[in-house]
Every structure is written in C-alpha cells, then in structure tokens.
Design a protein around this motif. Structure first.
Motif, PDB file in Angstrom:
ATOM      1  N   ASP A   1      -6.712  -4.519   8.376  1.00 55.61           N
ATOM      2  CA  ASP A   1      -7.092  -6.027   8.713  1.00 55.61           C
ATOM      3  C   ASP A   1      -8.213  -6.309   7.333  1.00 55.61           C
ATOM      4  O   ASP A   1      -8.030  -7.477   6.826  1.00 55.61           O
ATOM      5  CB  ASP A   1      -7.956  -6.020   9.781  1.00 55.61           C
ATOM      6  N   ALA A   2      -8.979  -5.414   7.034  1.00 61.07           N
ATOM      7  CA  ALA A   2      -9.932  -5.744   5.969  1.00 61.07           C
ATOM      8  C   ALA A   2      -9.108  -5.855   4.566  1.00 61.07           C
ATOM      9  O   ALA A   2      -9.592  -6.646   3.975  1.00 61.07           O
ATOM     10  CB  ALA A   2     -11.018  -4.647   5.882  1.00 61.07           C
ATOM     11  N   ILE A   3      -8.266  -5.090   4.379  1.00 61.12           N
ATOM     12  CA  ILE A   3      -7.307  -5.144   3.120  1.00 61.12           C
ATOM     13  C   ILE A   3      -6.818  -6.627   3.109  1.00 61.12           C
ATOM     14  O   ILE A   3      -7.212  -7.228   1.973  1.00 61.12           O
ATOM     15  CB  ILE A   3      -6.477  -4.177   2.952  1.00 61.12           C
ATOM     16  N   LYS A   4      -6.211  -7.035   4.071  1.00 63.77           N
ATOM     17  CA  LYS A   4      -5.464  -8.191   4.184  1.00 63.77           C
ATOM     18  C   LYS A   4      -6.465  -9.581   4.021  1.00 63.77           C
ATOM     19  O   LYS A   4      -6.220 -10.530   3.363  1.00 63.77           O
ATOM     20  CB  LYS A   4      -4.615  -8.253   5.197  1.00 63.77           C
ATOM     21  N   GLN A   5      -7.760  -9.231   4.747  1.00 68.13           N
ATOM     22  CA  GLN A   5      -8.628 -10.429   4.835  1.00 68.13           C
ATOM     23  C   GLN A   5      -9.656 -10.371   3.487  1.00 68.13           C
ATOM     24  O   GLN A   5      -9.839 -11.644   3.029  1.00 68.13           O
ATOM     25  CB  GLN A   5      -9.693 -10.418   5.996  1.00 68.13           C
ATOM     26  N   ASN A   6      -9.829  -9.257   2.814  1.00 72.02           N
ATOM     27  CA  ASN A   6     -10.901  -9.217   1.857  1.00 72.02           C
ATOM     28  C   ASN A   6     -10.300  -9.064   0.539  1.00 72.02           C
ATOM     29  O   ASN A   6     -10.851  -9.330  -0.770  1.00 72.02           O
ATOM     30  CB  ASN A   6     -11.910  -8.180   1.907  1.00 72.02           C
ATOM     31  N   GLY A   7      -8.824  -8.610   0.301  1.00 68.28           N
ATOM     32  CA  GLY A   7      -8.135  -8.322  -0.674  1.00 68.28           C
ATOM     33  C   GLY A   7      -8.057  -9.880  -1.565  1.00 68.28           C
ATOM     34  O   GLY A   7      -7.587 -10.767  -0.730  1.00 68.28           O
ATOM     35  N   LYS A   8      -7.747  -9.765  -2.819  1.00 71.25           N
ATOM     36  CA  LYS A   8      -7.385 -10.705  -3.730  1.00 71.25           C
ATOM     37  C   LYS A   8      -5.943 -10.363  -4.547  1.00 71.25           C
ATOM     38  O   LYS A   8      -6.031 -10.823  -5.625  1.00 71.25           O
ATOM     39  CB  LYS A   8      -8.451 -11.089  -4.338  1.00 71.25           C
ATOM     40  N   GLY A   9      -5.265  -9.575  -3.868  1.00 75.75           N
ATOM     41  CA  GLY A   9      -3.933  -9.344  -4.661  1.00 75.75           C
ATOM     42  C   GLY A   9      -2.734  -8.912  -3.753  1.00 75.75           C
ATOM     43  O   GLY A   9      -2.768  -8.151  -2.623  1.00 75.75           O
ATOM     44  N   LYS A  10      -1.950 -10.095  -3.852  1.00 76.16           N
ATOM     45  CA  LYS A  10      -0.640  -9.908  -2.766  1.00 76.16           C
ATOM     46  C   LYS A  10       0.578 -10.213  -3.915  1.00 76.16           C
ATOM     47  O   LYS A  10       0.623 -11.138  -4.632  1.00 76.16           O
ATOM     48  CB  LYS A  10      -0.742 -11.469  -2.079  1.00 76.16           C
ATOM     49  N   LEU A  11       1.517  -9.143  -3.956  1.00 79.41           N
ATOM     50  CA  LEU A  11       2.511  -8.811  -4.684  1.00 79.41           C
ATOM     51  C   LEU A  11       3.640  -8.816  -3.935  1.00 79.41           C
ATOM     52  O   LEU A  11       3.733  -8.216  -2.956  1.00 79.41           O
ATOM     53  CB  LEU A  11       2.117  -7.663  -5.596  1.00 79.41           C
ATOM     54  N   VAL A  12       4.724  -9.263  -4.365  1.00 82.21           N
ATOM     55  CA  VAL A  12       6.310  -9.202  -4.058  1.00 82.21           C
ATOM     56  C   VAL A  12       6.900  -8.298  -4.832  1.00 82.21           C
ATOM     57  O   VAL A  12       6.979  -8.842  -6.140  1.00 82.21           O
ATOM     58  CB  VAL A  12       6.876 -10.267  -3.437  1.00 82.21           C
ATOM     59  N   TYR A  13       7.759  -7.333  -4.511  1.00 80.01           N
ATOM     60  CA  TYR A  13       8.312  -6.368  -5.724  1.00 80.01           C
ATOM     61  C   TYR A  13       9.593  -6.104  -4.824  1.00 80.01           C
ATOM     62  O   TYR A  13       9.635  -5.162  -3.938  1.00 80.01           O
ATOM     63  CB  TYR A  13       7.685  -5.132  -6.023  1.00 80.01           C
ATOM     64  N   ASP A  14      10.860  -6.631  -5.314  1.00 75.92           N
ATOM     65  CA  ASP A  14      12.182  -6.461  -4.612  1.00 75.92           C
ATOM     66  C   ASP A  14      12.767  -5.582  -5.503  1.00 75.92           C
ATOM     67  O   ASP A  14      12.869  -5.660  -6.895  1.00 75.92           O
ATOM     68  CB  ASP A  14      12.761  -7.771  -4.303  1.00 75.92           C
ATOM     69  N   VAL A  15      13.659  -4.757  -5.002  1.00 77.21           N
ATOM     70  CA  VAL A  15      14.560  -3.634  -5.905  1.00 77.21           C
ATOM     71  C   VAL A  15      16.082  -4.130  -5.396  1.00 77.21           C
ATOM     72  O   VAL A  15      16.421  -3.958  -4.284  1.00 77.21           O
ATOM     73  CB  VAL A  15      14.024  -2.062  -5.507  1.00 77.21           C
TER      74      VAL A  15
END
Length: 408
Positions: free
Chosen positions: A388-402
């Motif tokens: 929860d803290a990671i998703k609320q406080n973090g500022k890096g959201k990445l999608v990486y598809d293979v």
C-alpha cells in the motif's frame, strides 16, 4: 438355234437374278412365265445414335423390300462442371460444389485426389471440410447415373490450398503493431476472404488498455489511451478468416511519465534504454519456456527519490495469466544504484520467469506476458514499506510486456 438362245438366256437370267434384276426364258425363247432363283431375306440389329432400327427385304426377279426393326445405342454422356473451385487455405473451412448435366436422373459423385481434410458428398457433389496440407491438387471427379439409360462423365478439377493464415512481423523493430501500422498488410497465407478482428482476452492474450479498441472490420486501433502508466501496452488481436485464426500483437505507447516520476530505463535484447519497446522471447513446442535467463538481460534502472547518502526502495508487480508459471517470476538480483562517487541514485533489478512446455493451443501461435511495476524510493525505510505504501508514495509506474513467438 432357238433352244441355244433360250439356254443362254436362262443362264443370263440366273446371273441377273443374283444381281437383283428380273428376267426369264421359255421354251420358245421369249421367256414368259419362267421363275428365277429363290428370294433372299435378311435382318440387321445395331447400336447407333441412341435409336433402334433394322432392315428386312425380299428381291425376286425385280426388287421388293421394306424396313422395320430396333437397335439399342450407347448411353448419353454426362458433363461434369468443376464450377471454378475457390482458393482454400490450411485451417480454413472449405465449401464448394461440383456440377453435372446432360442426362436424366440425379447423378452420384465420386472424387479421387481431394486435399487432406476435405470430403465429397456423393449425392450433392459438395466438397466440405478443413484442409490440413497446402498444395495444388488435381482431383478426378466422376458423376454417374444408374439404370438402363445410365450415363457417366468425368473431369479433372484443380483445387489450390494456400498456407495457413498467419502474420509476419520479422521486419519490425518492435514485436507488435501500433496505431500507424496496417494489420492487414502484415498477414500471410489464407484464402483471400475478408477477415474480422476481435480481442477476446484471457490467458496469454491480455486486453486493450483503457480507452482503446480494435475495429472488427479494418482491425485498426481506435480510441485514445486513458492509461497514465509509462510504457507500451500490448494485447493479442484474433484475426478470423473462414474458421482459421491468426493471433497478432497490437500495442499503444504512453511515452509521457506522470509528473514527478522517476526515470525508468530498461536494457533488453541488445537494446539500451528501451523501456518503450516490449520484450521479445521465443519458445519451442514441447520444451520448457523461459524469458530473461541471461544475466543482465533484461536490466531495469529506476533513478530518483534517494538522498545522496541514503536510499530505500520497494516495488510491487502484477502479472497476467499466461503459459508462464507466475510462481517462478523473480526480479533478483535487485540492488541500490550509485554513481562513481558512491552517491545513491536509485535501484536496479533483473527479470526472469519460466514455465513448462506450452499447452497445445499455444504451440503454433504468438502469445504474451503482461507485467506492471510500481516503484518507491525514499531516504527512509517507512515511506516504501508495504504494498500500500509503495503504490501510494511511489512515483514510478511502468508497464513491460513480453511477446513470445514460436521458434522458426
């Protein structure tokens, strides 16, 4: 002298009677009342022209004759019409009807040399089924009617079976087709019939991101991307042509990170700083699958959020259903990233995932693994502690598809 003349006349009469002429001779040389040779009779039966006829006749001293009788001719011929067989393709349903004309009654059809997977209806002359092998097939088609007036016809009809419907992306830098790419121009094989496109989702297929759809008739990407996550979103589009399917990876890219985002870089498959390019892997039917088995490929670098002398990080990831075994996914090794002076810059990690041999339904087609990452970096431990803290406080959201391709 008169007797000699009469005798000669009798002899002449005999000869002339055989020639079909009338003559005679009497004792007085005048030849009244003398009868020639006995009459001749005959009957002839033949098979000509499909009609019946004959002749009987009597010739005696002159000509007398008539005609009557019957004969049986050869049966009429059936004409088989190939009816221009259409192009077929491996995996596509086939439907064509041979025709026959020129005789009474309904013919029965037979064929030798049909493409594997196709069958002939002997009553209707219809060929149906799903071809299993490409090639050019010369089919001997026979039509026949029964009964006393039975007829037969035959023709050689050519049926062409093209390779299965597929897609060729070998000339592209990316393993997917974007909004500016015409999907139809990348299709291979097939029988040339119109296609329809859909995005069924499910295991190994992913789904278009929010705001995006695929036109069912043109297969073009439509809409406006409503996702804010950085990276390229891939999904599998199913192209259908008369019962045959090809799976094509399509994609849209969000090249603008959220305001204040960390810098997110990915090196993979020989490409540096290629976070916006999806990963590409291959697999062999019947063999275990894997991606990222090589050390340092792919390699993720997340930069920002740290103090020069202190940095804590956390990450959370999401994974879509695919033939990969999700329990094998690992981001190890993961570590802090520092500059040559020892100042903390961020974090780095790798990626690997494996699985058993793919199910039969995936052996000959392209499929994908959809991954999302949420990153948190801070000078203290509490800020990035827990999902929860990671998703609320973090500022890096990445999608990486293979995107996984069958091995050539």
């Amino acid at each position: 002298m008169d007797r000699l003349t009469c005798t000669l006349r009798r002899l002449s009469g005999i000869a002339l009677a055989f020639a079909g002429l009338a003559t005679g001779c009497g004792d007085d040389g005048a030849a009244p009342g003398v009868t020639g040779p006995p009459p001749t009779t005959g009957t002839t039966t033949g098979t000509t022209g499909g009609t019946t006829g004959g002749s009987t006749g009597v010739d005696s001293f002159g000509s007398a004759g008539g005609s009557s009788g019957s004969s049986t001719g050869a049966p009429p011929m059936l004409e088989v019409d190939c009816n221009m067989p259409p192009l077929g393709a491996v995996g596509a349903t086939y439907d064509h009807t041979f025709l026959a004309s020129g005789a009474m009654g309904s013919p029965t059809f037979s064929a030798v040399g049909l493409p594997p997977g196709l069958v002939l209806n002997p009553v209707t002359g219809q060929v149906t089924g799903t071809a299993t092998a490409e090639g050019t097939y010369d089919v001997e088609v026979t039509a026949a009617t029964g009964g006393a007036m039975g007829a037969t016809g035959m023709a050689t009809c050519t049926i062409e079976i093209a390779p299965a419907l597929g897609v060729d992306l070998s000339g592209l830098a990316a393993p997917c087709l974007g909004p500016d790419d015409d999907l139809l121009s990348f299709l291979t094989g097939g029988n040339g019939a119109p296609v329809t496109c859909s995005t069924p989702g499910g295991t190994g297929n992913g789904t278009p991101p929010a705001g995006i759809a695929v036109d069912p008739d043109t297969c073009a990407i439509t809409g406006t991307l409503a996702e804010t996550r950085y990276g390229t979103f891939v999904w599998m589009t199913r192209v259908e042509q008369q019962g045959a399917y090809a799976w094509v990876p399509q994609c849209v890219t969000n090249a603008t990170p959220e305001p204040g985002s960390y810098t997110m870089e990915v090196d993979h498959e020989g490409q540096m700083d290629a976070a916006l390019v999806p990963g590409r892997g291959t697999f062999t039917a019947g063999q275990p699958i894997a991606y990222g088995a090589a050390a340092g490929d792919p390699l993720f670098r997340i930069i920002g959020g740290c103090a020069p002398n202190a940095c804590y990080y956390g990450y959370a990831y999401g994974i879509s259903a695919s033939p990969f075994d999700a329990d094998t996914l690992t981001l190890a090794p993961a570590s802090l990233l520092s500059d040559p002076m020892g100042n903390k810059l961020g974090m780095t990690h790798e990626l690997s995932i494996s699985g058993p041999a793919v199910p039969a339904a995936f052996e000959g087609r392209i499929w994908l693994l959809h991954l999302t990452f949420d990153y948190c970096l801070a000078p203290d431990a509490a800020t990035c502690s827990g999902v929860d803290a990671i998703k609320q406080n973090g500022k890096g959201k990445l999608v990486y598809d293979v995107v996984m391709f069958p091995a050539p």
